[in-house]
Design an enzyme around this catalytic site. Structure first.
Site, PDB file in Angstrom:
ATOM      1  N   CYS A  53     -31.196  31.002 -10.150  1.00  0.00           N
ATOM      2  CA  CYS A  53     -30.857  31.657  -8.600  1.00  0.00           C
ATOM      3  C   CYS A  53     -30.852  33.069  -9.021  1.00  0.00           C
ATOM      4  CB  CYS A  53     -29.984  30.873  -7.969  1.00  0.00           C
ATOM      5  SG  CYS A  53     -30.178  31.356  -6.088  1.00  0.00           S
ATOM      6  N   HIS A  78     -31.515  25.537  -8.167  1.00  0.00           N
ATOM      7  CA  HIS A  78     -30.228  25.154  -9.047  1.00  0.00           C
ATOM      8  C   HIS A  78     -30.154  23.783  -9.979  1.00  0.00           C
ATOM      9  CE1 HIS A  78     -27.366  28.502  -7.876  1.00  0.00           C
ATOM     10  NE2 HIS A  78     -28.125  28.458  -6.778  1.00  0.00           N
ATOM     11  N   GLU A 122     -28.762  22.929 -12.249  1.00  0.00           N
ATOM     12  CA  GLU A 122     -27.302  22.284 -12.707  1.00  0.00           C
ATOM     13  C   GLU A 122     -27.024  21.101 -11.866  1.00  0.00           C
ATOM     14  OE1 GLU A 122     -27.949  25.151 -11.546  1.00  0.00           O
ATOM     15  OE2 GLU A 122     -26.125  25.449 -10.010  1.00  0.00           O
TER      16      GLU A 122
END
Ligand SMILES: [Mn+2]
Length: 243
Positions: free
Chosen positions: A110, A213, A215
């Site tokens: 990001c 994102h 993660e």
């Protein structure tokens, strides 16, 4: 020994400031087989600390966060610019260049993807809704962080396509800025349906920036978990993607 992955921890602006990074970055690195090490973005990091970070870590994650100060890519701020942090910018831009010099893999997420692009001479859209009229929604207020939101078209011969696998992919989205001019020596590796760049990668395959994102998606989506596996494998000094 597990490969050590340094993750930048930025300073919060509260009464009691703290160096923090998101839980999911740490867990995604650990799930991929890495040892996560938080690296506080302090003034010392730019001078004395950077060389030791490079000695300690096999690879790096630049996490999400506020906006990069537009002066770093030769622009004046638009009214929609939100929180900037010149110290954090300086630490992360310096780290990008140092990691490239030392051939250490780096994953920008990001804001991190934007930092990576700016570090090597690229520019950004400062505010998608204000500057990109035909843009789709890139901020999923309406959906949980771990939920897929818009589709991705991967560049067929890209490192990212080798990492995530062929075929259709989707991602989550929490950004109001995006890559505008891709940095020299980098290529766009993924686009959103509106044509915005969603990922950049270096020609040497050691630096990858994704605008979403992964993660948050890694626990349930193997194609996104694979991004962290790439980082940890590359940090271990393994040949990139022998598949
Ligand atoms: Mn997006």
């Amino acid at each position: 020994m597990k490969p050590v992955i340094g993750i930048i921890a930025a300073c919060t602006r509260e009464v009691h400031p703290a160096y923090t990074t998101g839980h999911d970055y740490v867990r995604a690195v650990e799930r991929a087989g890495g040892l996560a090490l938080l690296l506080p973005a302090t003034p010392d990091a730019v001078s004395a600390g950077m060389a030791q970070w490079l000695a300690l870590c096999g690879g790096f994650v630049l996490p999400g966060g506020g906006d990069v100060a537009p002066t770093y890519y030769g622009q004046s701020p638009v009214p929609q610019l939100t929180s900037t942090d010149r110290l954090r910018d300086n630490v992360e831009l310096t780290l990008c260049r140092a990691a490239a010099q030392h051939k250490k893999p780096l994953l920008g997420i990001c804001r991190g993807a934007q930092v990576l692009n700016v570090a090597f001479g690229g520019t950004l859209w400062q505010d998608i809704p204000a500057q990109c009229r035909a843009a789709i929604c890139h901020y999923q207020d309406s959906a949980a962080r771990g939920e897929l939101f818009h589709s991705l078209t991967l560049a067929p011969d890209s490192l990212l396509a080798r990492i995530m696998g062929p075929g259709q992919h989707e991602c989550n989205t929490f950004h109001h800025q995006a890559v505008r001019d891709v940095a020299p020596g980098f290529a766009a590796a993924a686009h959103a349906p509106d044509g915005l760049v969603e990922a950049v990668e270096s020609a040497d395959g050691l630096a990858l920036g994704v605008q979403w994102h992964p993660e948050n998606l890694a626990p349930e989506h193997p194609d996104h978990a694979a991004i962290f596996t790439w980082l940890v494998d590359a940090a271990a000094g393994g040949a990139l993607l022998k598949r």
